[in-house]
Design an enzyme around this catalytic site. Structure first.
Site: not given
Ligand code: R5P
Length: 266
Positions: A171
Site C-alpha cells: 500500500k
Molecule cells: C496509516 O498508516 C493507516 O494505515 C491508514 O489506514 C492509511 O493511512 C489509510 O487511510 P487514509 O486513506 O485515511 O490515509
C-alpha cells in the site's frame, strides 16, 4: 504461492484484480480520529460495500460484527504514537491471535529512510516468514516519516523493497509518476487515500491511481469523513470495479446522498 495464502488473497483482491479496502486502523497511533470516534457506528453501514476491512485487533473485537463476510486485513504493527517517533514500531499481534480472528491478511508499516528503517524492514521479513507458515498474506504499508517526500522515486524505492522482502501486496500513496511506482513493484499495489479531500477530488485521485495500474484503494478518511460515507464508498467502488469516470462517480455520490436525505424527510 501456497493454496491457502492464495485463497485468502483472492478474497481481498477480487476476480477482476481490483479491491476496495476500507482502512479504519488510524487509532492505533492517532487515537480517536475524526469519523472513527464511534468505530462501531461508522464501520457497520460501510462493511457491505468494502471488499476488505483494515482495522487493529481491539477494534475488531469491540466494533466489528462477527457475522460479517467482509475479509479482515489486520493491522499488526504499532507501539508508536503521533506524540513520538513514528517509525518506532514493532509487531503487536501474534500470528495465532490473527488466526483466531480469522483474518485474510495481516498488515504492517515499513519506514524507509526513517530512524527505525532496519527494525521495520526486519519486522516485515519476520511477518512474511510467519505468514508463509500459516498461509496468511502480508500487506506492507509504505508509511512516510514526517520529513520524507512522497515522490515517485522514494515511493518506488519503498514498494520495491517491500516486494523484494516478500510482501504479497503493498500500500502506498499516489504521486506524480505513479505508473513508475506500479511498474517497478512486482506485487499488487493499493493506493492509500491520505488526508480528507473534497469528494470529487478524492474520486479523481482514485481514478488516476486505477488508470495508472493500482489494484485498488485502501482508503479511510476520504470515505468515513465524507459528508455521506456510505454514498462515498459506493462511488469509489464504481471507479475501482466498473471503471466509471470521476464525474459519473460523483453524480452517483450526489444521487445516493439525495436519496438518503429524501428518505429521512419522509
Ligand atoms: C496509516 O498508516 C493507516 O494505515 C491508514 O489506514 C492509511 O493511512 C489509510 O487511510 P487514509 O486513506 O485515511 O490515509
Amino acid at each position: 504461492m501456497d493454496w491457502g495464502l492464495k485463497n485468502r488473497l483472492s478474497r481481498i483482491i477480487r476476480p477482476d484484480g481490483r479491491t476496495v479496502m476500507l482502512a479504519v486502523d488510524h487509532g492505533y497511533f492517532l487515537g480517536p480520529t475524526t469519523g472513527l470516534e464511534d468505530a462501531k457506528g461508522t464501520i457497520g453501514p460501510l462493511l457491505p460495500y468494502a471488499d476488505a476491512l483494515m482495522p487493529a485487533r481491539g477494534i475488531v473485537r469491540t466494533s466489528v460484527d462477527a457475522s460479517t463476510d467482509t475479509p479482515l486485513v489486520l493491522r499488526v504493527s504499532g507501539g508508536n504514537s503521533i506524540l513520538g517517533e513514528l517509525s518506532d514500531e514493532g509487531i503487536t499481534v501474534a500470528m495465532e491471535d490473527a488466526m483466531r480472528l480469522n483474518v485474510s491478511a495481516v498488515a504492517l508499516s515499513i519506514y524507509v529512510g526513517a530512524p527505525n528503517q532496519k527494525e521495520t524492514l526486519l519486522n516485515l521479513s519476520r511477518l512474511v516468514d510467519e505468514g508463509h507458515r500459516y498461509g496468511i498474506p502480508v500487506l506492507a504499508v509504505t508509511a512516510v516519516g514526517k520529513d520524507m517526500a512522497r515522490d515517485a522515486r522514494y515511493l518506488a524505492l519503498c514498494c520495491r523493497i517491500a516486494a523484494e522482502l516478500g510482501a504479497h501486496f503493498v500500500k502506498t500513496y499516489y504521486c506524480e509518476g505513479f505508473e513508475k511506482v506500479v511498474k517497478t513493484c512486482p506485487v499488487p499495489l493499493v493506493m492509500a487515500g491520505g488526508k480528507k479531500l473534497p469528494e470529487l477530488d478524492a474520486l479523481e485521485l482514485t481514478h488516476n491511481a486505477i488508470q495508472r495500474g493500482a489494484a485498488g484503494v485502501d482508503m479511510g478518511r476520504n470515505i468515513f469523513q465524507a459528508e455521506d460515507p456510505v454514498a462515498m464508498i459506493q462511488a469509489v467502488n464504481a471507479i475501482v470495479h466498473k471503471n466509471v469516470t470521476p464525474k459519473k462517480a460523483y453524480e452517483l455520490y450526489k444521487g445516493l446522498k439525495r436519496q438518503k436525505k429524501g428518505a429521512k424527510r419522509r
